[in-house]
Design an enzyme around this catalytic site. Structure first.
Site, PDB file in Angstrom:
ATOM      1  N   ILE A 270       0.762  -1.130   0.127  1.00 21.26           N
ATOM      2  CA  ILE A 270       0.026   0.034   0.014  1.00 21.26           C
ATOM      3  C   ILE A 270       1.079   1.278   0.052  1.00 21.26           C
ATOM      4  O   ILE A 270       0.363   2.358  -0.278  1.00 21.26           O
ATOM      5  CB  ILE A 270      -0.911  -0.049   1.202  1.00 21.26           C
ATOM      6  CG1 ILE A 270      -0.032  -0.123   2.477  1.00 21.26           C
ATOM      7  CG2 ILE A 270      -1.962  -1.011   1.122  1.00 21.26           C
ATOM      8  CD1 ILE A 270      -1.231   0.220   3.847  1.00 21.26           C
TER       9      ILE A 270
ATOM     10  N   ASN B 162      12.992  -8.542   5.949  1.00 22.92           N
ATOM     11  CA  ASN B 162      13.419  -8.022   7.139  1.00 22.92           C
ATOM     12  C   ASN B 162      13.143  -8.762   8.217  1.00 22.92           C
ATOM     13  O   ASN B 162      11.949  -9.209   8.746  1.00 22.92           O
ATOM     14  CB  ASN B 162      12.858  -6.580   7.261  1.00 22.92           C
ATOM     15  CG  ASN B 162      13.208  -5.366   6.121  1.00 22.92           C
ATOM     16  OD1 ASN B 162      14.425  -5.409   5.812  1.00 22.92           O
ATOM     17  ND2 ASN B 162      12.247  -4.740   5.670  1.00 22.92           N
TER      18      ASN B 162
ATOM     19  N   GLU C 126       8.297  -4.754  10.547  1.00 23.40           N
ATOM     20  CA  GLU C 126       7.350  -3.887  11.197  1.00 23.40           C
ATOM     21  C   GLU C 126       5.978  -4.701  11.408  1.00 23.40           C
ATOM     22  O   GLU C 126       5.112  -4.507  12.194  1.00 23.40           O
ATOM     23  CB  GLU C 126       6.950  -3.015  10.432  1.00 23.40           C
ATOM     24  CG  GLU C 126       7.945  -1.700  10.378  1.00 23.40           C
ATOM     25  CD  GLU C 126       7.630  -0.505   9.860  1.00 23.40           C
ATOM     26  OE1 GLU C 126       6.804  -0.562   8.983  1.00 23.40           O
ATOM     27  OE2 GLU C 126       8.348   0.529   9.716  1.00 23.40           O
ATOM     28  N   VAL C 127       5.992  -5.986  10.607  1.00 20.48           N
ATOM     29  CA  VAL C 127       4.885  -6.611  10.861  1.00 20.48           C
ATOM     30  C   VAL C 127       5.182  -8.054  11.290  1.00 20.48           C
ATOM     31  O   VAL C 127       6.063  -8.735  10.685  1.00 20.48           O
ATOM     32  CB  VAL C 127       3.902  -6.984   9.365  1.00 20.48           C
ATOM     33  CG1 VAL C 127       2.645  -7.962   9.469  1.00 20.48           C
ATOM     34  CG2 VAL C 127       3.654  -5.464   8.931  1.00 20.48           C
TER      35      VAL C 127
ATOM     36  N   HIS D 123       7.126 -11.990   5.624  1.00 23.07           N
ATOM     37  CA  HIS D 123       6.908 -11.521   4.274  1.00 23.07           C
ATOM     38  C   HIS D 123       8.290 -10.947   3.632  1.00 23.07           C
ATOM     39  O   HIS D 123       9.211 -10.819   4.147  1.00 23.07           O
ATOM     40  CB  HIS D 123       5.817 -10.150   4.500  1.00 23.07           C
ATOM     41  CG  HIS D 123       6.195  -9.143   5.265  1.00 23.07           C
ATOM     42  ND1 HIS D 123       6.618  -9.308   6.518  1.00 23.07           N
ATOM     43  CD2 HIS D 123       6.858  -7.954   4.964  1.00 23.07           C
ATOM     44  CE1 HIS D 123       7.041  -8.125   7.023  1.00 23.07           C
ATOM     45  NE2 HIS D 123       7.187  -7.452   6.051  1.00 23.07           N
TER      46      HIS D 123
ATOM     47  N   HIS E   6       9.339  -8.654   0.237  1.00 24.08           N
ATOM     48  CA  HIS E   6       9.213  -7.815  -0.522  1.00 24.08           C
ATOM     49  C   HIS E   6       9.852  -8.031  -1.984  1.00 24.08           C
ATOM     50  O   HIS E   6      10.858  -8.372  -2.115  1.00 24.08           O
ATOM     51  CB  HIS E   6       9.938  -6.325  -0.018  1.00 24.08           C
ATOM     52  CG  HIS E   6       9.387  -5.676   1.328  1.00 24.08           C
ATOM     53  ND1 HIS E   6       8.270  -4.795   1.466  1.00 24.08           N
ATOM     54  CD2 HIS E   6       9.573  -6.304   2.429  1.00 24.08           C
ATOM     55  CE1 HIS E   6       8.147  -4.594   2.803  1.00 24.08           C
ATOM     56  NE2 HIS E   6       8.955  -5.434   3.342  1.00 24.08           N
TER      57      HIS E   6
END
Length: 125
Positions: free
Chosen positions: A40, A97, A105-106, A110, A112
């Site tokens: 997003i 990360n 951050e999550v 995940h 990217h």
């Protein structure tokens, strides 16, 4: 805010909610192992996130607890997304990360996938 990847999985994280269709996403791919969708807040012309369907906090957690089928399925999904988006010829970057120093951050694994322009050096200098 960066997370602690050693904490237990939080099933209320934003990616868990996306997997449950509680939050909309612009999906570009999904199979039994993974879901891929546009970020997003993109950092490149193409910026897609690929997440496993399983409850894994980080790459470390996934490598330690994921089944061979889950790991193979997820890695294949990342490659499939890059091919389907036509990114292989011009090139793309993968980034995962893990933990505070990396800026995760999550608390859901995940990857990217960045592409669409020259991406410069890997790390800020």
């Amino acid at each position: 805010m960066p997370i602690d990847p050693t904490l237990p999985y939080d099933d209320q994280n934003i990616f868990a909610k996306i997997l449950r269709d509680e939050i909309p996403s612009r999906r570009v791919y999904e199979d039994e192992w993974a879901v891929a969708f546009h970020d997003i807040a993109p950092h490149a012309p193409t910026h897609v996130l690929v997440i496993p369907r399983g409850a894994y906090v980080s790459w470390d957690d996934f490598a330690a607890r994921g089944s061979e089928a889950e790991i193979a399925g997820f890695v294949r999904a990342v490659g499939t997304v890059a091919r389907r988006l036509g990114l292989v010829e011009s090139g793309y970057r993968l980034l995962a990360n893990i933990g505070r120093d990396a800026g995760q951050e999550v608390p859901h694994l995940h990857v990217h996938l960045f592409a669409g322009r020259p991406l410069g050096p890997i790390l800020a200098r």
